[in-house]
Design an enzyme around this catalytic site. Structure first.
Site, PDB file in Angstrom:
ATOM      1  N   ASP A  82      27.806  38.987  45.907  1.00 24.14           N
ATOM      2  CA  ASP A  82      28.121  40.384  45.587  1.00 24.14           C
ATOM      3  C   ASP A  82      28.729  41.028  46.820  1.00 24.14           C
ATOM      4  OD1 ASP A  82      27.857  43.181  44.485  1.00 24.14           O
ATOM      5  OD2 ASP A  82      26.758  42.126  42.927  1.00 24.14           O
ATOM      6  N   HIS A 103      32.122  40.259  47.406  1.00 23.73           N
ATOM      7  CA  HIS A 103      32.915  41.317  46.779  1.00 23.73           C
ATOM      8  C   HIS A 103      33.471  42.303  47.797  1.00 23.73           C
ATOM      9  CE1 HIS A 103      30.811  40.694  42.601  1.00 23.73           C
ATOM     10  NE2 HIS A 103      31.432  39.617  43.058  1.00 23.73           N
TER      11      HIS A 103
END
Length: 401
Positions: free
Chosen positions: A225, A248
């Site tokens: 993430d 991310h």
């Protein structure tokens, strides 16, 4: 913009620690967790030994500095809370070994955090490996039985704490977030390494919210993430020499979860490298009314290597397009600078400013930006919606302002 004052404080704190190690004196008490019953065999539950060592260090009045020492070995630990108010002004946790979670993921998964520090001041964690064994929980969630899976625990959290240093820590396979800084002031994270598979869900590397005077420097984050996520109420955040990928990217948000939401201001990201990430430098908010804002952000000196979305502001953030309100974001984004950003985009739109119709982005600045599309047959593009700003120097792709 100069470096925040908390950085010099934290370095002073670190050098003081080194002095105590090299020149031990009666001013320093050392609490070895082995003396409290811990066993480094990876099988014996050592939770009580660690909490007892903390209690002794916290209550000590015989020294100015207390050191909790964790020798080499593997220490099995259940969720533990380490709380103030301590009589000591400084507690140093020196970890030479590896801390491992129970093999049954439900034991950790039902807790908010594996190691939770609450209301403490002057605490340093130096070195060590934190292995949360998150694979089994991820597999449970991937099997589609999420109602039978616990939410999962953050590996290390500091809440309502001040004057904190976390240095040289390796966090692997966290069930959820690796490190969370919440409601804190004057925190330095240095030389942090974070590792989790690209497919691991919600394993944000470092999350900061409701906190001020935070530095994250010289760290490597590989996760599933956001490498670093920045939540509401973050002020005076300095990020420097961070390598991200997979992951991310570095994200401010998501914001606009609530109407009454604190803003994000004075954030600097310098000398960051993104390799194969979903995003590079991102600001995101839900399309909802909000009193939140983003102001005074400086992105400088980033390298993008095959990043899907190198520069993005998304004020219509709605993952999966589920339960999306048909409204505009109320988060006001202003005074954001992108300078000396270069590299390659994995998609054609290398710069995307998708802002709010009711609260457009203002005072955006692009300076010396050079991003190319990895597909040489096409030219990279930029996209603007309700975004106002200026471009300076060489900007590629051409600015859409």
């Amino acid at each position: 913009m100069g470096k925040p004052l908390h950085i010099s404080f934290s370095l002073s704190f670190f050098f003081t620690f080194v002095f105590f190690i090299l020149h031990p004196s009666s001013a320093t008490n050392v609490y070895n967790v082995i003396s409290f019953g811990a066993k480094g065999d990876g099988l014996t539950d050592s939770t009580k030994a660690f909490t007892d060592a903390w209690a002794a260090a916290c209550a000590s009045i015989a020294s100015t500095t207390s050191i909790i020492f964790v020798p080499r070995g593997r220490y099995l630990l259940r969720p533990a809370v380490f709380a103030g108010q301590c009589t000591r002004t400084r507690i140093i946790i020196l970890i030479k070994g590896t801390l491992v979670a129970p093999s049954d993921y439900r034991i950790l998964g039902k807790a908010d955090s594996w190691f939770s520090f609450e209301g403490v001041s002057g605490v340093s964690i130096l070195g060590g490996v934190l292995d949360a064994r998150g694979h089994a929980l991820w597999a449970c969630k991937a099997a589609g039985n999420q109602q039978h899976c616990p939410s999962g625990a953050t590996t290390l959290s500091f809440t309502n704490s001040n004057n904190i240093m976390i240095k040289g820590v390796l966090s692997v396979n966290s069930q959820m977030f690796h490190i969370v800084i919440n409601g804190c002031n004057n925190v330095r994270l240095q030389g942090i390494s974070i590792k989790a598979p690209e497919s691991s869900p919600n394993t944000d590397g470092i999350h900061v919210q409701l906190s001020a005077n935070i530095a994250i420097v010289r760290s490597i984050i590989r996760t599933g993430d956001d490498c670093i996520s920045i939540g509401p109420g973050t002020r005076n955040l300095w990020i420097e020499r961070v390598k991200c990928g997979p992951g991310h990217g570095i994200s401010i948000g998501s914001l606009a979860k609530d109407m009454e939401e604190e803003g994000v201001e004075n954030v600097t990201v310098r000398t960051a490298v993104f390799t194969g990430t979903q995003n590079g430098l991102r600001i995101k908010s839900w399309p909802r009314p909000s009193k939140g804002f983003v102001n005074g952000v400086h992105f400088r000196g980033a390298i993008m290597d095959n990043v899907q979305y190198p520069i993005v502001i998304d004020q219509n953030y709605c993952p999966g397009d589920e339960d999306c309100p048909s409204q505009e974001s109320g988060v006001k984004v202003s005074n954001v600078t992108y300078k000396e950003i270069e590299g390659t985009s994995a998609t054609e739109v290398a710069i995307k400013f998708h802002c709010s119709a009711t609260d457009p982005c203002t005072f955006l600045r692009l300076e010396d930006v050079k991003l190319s599309y990895v597909n040489d047959e096409r030219v990279a593009q930029s996209f603007c919606r309700y975004a106002n700003g200026k471009a300076y120097g060489l900007v590629q792709p051409d600015s859409c302002f």
